[in-house]
Motif scaffolding. Structure first.
Motif, PDB file in Angstrom:
ATOM      1  N   ALA A  71      -1.308   4.393   3.276  1.00  0.00           N
ATOM      2  CA  ALA A  71      -1.448   2.943   3.431  1.00  0.00           C
ATOM      3  C   ALA A  71      -2.909   2.539   3.539  1.00  0.00           C
ATOM      4  N   LEU A  72      -3.694   3.358   4.243  1.00  0.00           N
ATOM      5  CA  LEU A  72      -5.119   3.062   4.396  1.00  0.00           C
ATOM      6  C   LEU A  72      -5.892   3.288   3.099  1.00  0.00           C
ATOM      7  N   GLY A  73      -5.438   4.246   2.297  1.00  0.00           N
ATOM      8  CA  GLY A  73      -6.234   4.617   1.132  1.00  0.00           C
ATOM      9  C   GLY A  73      -5.704   4.202  -0.213  1.00  0.00           C
ATOM     10  N   LEU A  74      -4.536   3.532  -0.254  1.00  0.00           N
ATOM     11  CA  LEU A  74      -3.925   3.240  -1.551  1.00  0.00           C
ATOM     12  C   LEU A  74      -4.487   2.006  -2.225  1.00  0.00           C
ATOM     13  N   LEU A  75      -4.767   0.966  -1.454  1.00  0.00           N
ATOM     14  CA  LEU A  75      -5.182  -0.298  -2.076  1.00  0.00           C
ATOM     15  C   LEU A  75      -6.587  -0.229  -2.648  1.00  0.00           C
TER      16      LEU A  75
END
Length: 378
Positions: free
Chosen positions: A262-266
């Motif tokens: 979640a922290l690194g996907l966007l």
């Protein structure tokens, strides 16, 4: 290069899985059984990825430099074949920007920008696959943010693309004026127009400053919105994943995997959109370079002449006939392609070999033009 980039993104997406295994098997169970094998596997994956990244970057650099070399050689050689007309219509700064700046941007696009799209795109795919395997329902909470981020990115990039095009055009003008200001320094000082040249230059640089600041404001707002979406995605994971973990439906290690994703996907989603926009923007550089490469010389030889006598870079001097030396103009009328008035009208002149003829006249009468025509520069 592309293949190794895909493999590198796979390694990056695997590290949260290692963390999950360590939490579920070592921390939660309070045991070190299997830890040596885990460490060895982790180190092997790390070493392989380091080697993969090194080779990928080396290949990217090689692709960029080879692309720059080939395009610059092609454009420089083509310039040698063009007639004087092209150099009358285009200043040195403009031509220099095509040969150096545009080719450099194309090289970066083909190497590094393409790799950015490949790496980020494949990373998103790997993460999607792994989250779906681990927990499809929780994966949906993360992935729902992806299309929202994509829409925001497309909206902002359209405007940033327009602004960046303006900035590049202004920069091209500044580069041309800068070059002309240096190469024409003697003429500028002789005519005492330093003030006017400086004022024009300052206007261009101020215009570029304004547009650059405007573009930076858009970029800052864009980055802030993406960060906000990433934070919302994390909040959803902590809310839903935390409930599942406390109720015993999901292990704590799996929750940490989703938090990492979640922290690194966007950010990769943002990078893909930004990179694609940059690649679209480079289309301007491609168009300008190929406009140069596809420009045909006003003075060209027929195929029969080239077959017998060769061309500019491959002359067949053994087939050249001895020069006789007779020069003759018959009813020649000529004006420069960027001029409105004829320099010569119905001009006639015959210079037999072995004789000397002096051409006398005021500036602009056409003395140099005669020499240019004899040499077939026009």
């Amino acid at each position: 290069m592309i293949f190794l980039g895909v493999i590198s993104s796979l390694f990056d997406s695997v590290y949260p899985i290692f963390n999950r295994y360590a939490l579920d098997n070592f921390v939660v169970k309070n045991t070190l059984k299997g830890l040596p094998a885990f460490i060895i596997l982790y180190v092997v994956v790390l070493i392989v990825q380091v080697v993969d990244n090194f080779v990928t970057c080396a290949l990217c650099g090689q692709v960029e430099m080879c692309m720059d070399r080939d395009l610059r050689n092609a454009s420089f050689n083509h310039l040698q074949e063009l007639s004087f007309d092209y150099f009358n219509r285009n200043n040195v700064g403009y031509i220099h920007a095509r040969v150096m700046s545009d080719t450099g941007k194309i090289g970066v696009m083909v190497a590094w920008r393409m790799m950015d799209v490949i790496w980020n795109g494949s990373y998103i795919l790997w993460v999607f696959v792994m989250m779906t395997i681990l927990n499809p329902r929780l994966a949906a909470y993360v992935l729902v943010m992806v299309p929202i981020a994509a829409v925001i990115a497309i909206y902002f990039q359209k405007r940033l693309l327009v602004l960046n095009r303006k900035i590049r055009e202004i920069n091209s003008t500044i580069t041309g004026n800068f070059n002309e200001g240096i190469t024409g320094a003697k003429a500028i000082k002789s005519l005492v127009v330093e003030g006017k040249i400086t004022d024009d230059f300052e206007k261009d640089t101020e215009k570029m400053r304004r547009e650059s600041v405007h573009s930076t404001h858009y970029s800052a707002l864009f980055s802030s919105l993406i960060t906000m979406l990433s934070t919302l995605s994390l909040a959803l994971i902590l809310w839903k994943g935390g409930k599942l973990s406390t109720e015993g439906f999901m292990q704590i290690g799996t929750l940490t995997v989703f938090i990492s994703y979640a922290l690194g996907l966007l950010e990769p989603v943002q990078n893909v959109i930004v990179t694609i926009s940059e690649m679209i923007a480079v289309q301007v550089n491609v168009e300008r370079l190929f406009k140069l490469l596809e420009t045909e010389s006003d003075v060209s030889d027929s195929k029969e002449v080239i077959e017998k006598y060769g061309d500019t870079f491959n002359p067949k001097k053994e087939n050249w006939e001895p020069l006789v030396g007779d020069i003759e103009f018959k009813d020649v009328s000529f004006r420069y392609p960027d001029g409105d008035e004829y320099v010569l009208e119905n001009f006639n002149l015959k210079v037999p070999k072995g004789t000397n003829v002096a051409i006398v006249g005021e500036t602009g009468a056409g003395k140099s033009t005669l020499v240019n025509l004899v040499c077939r520069f026009f």
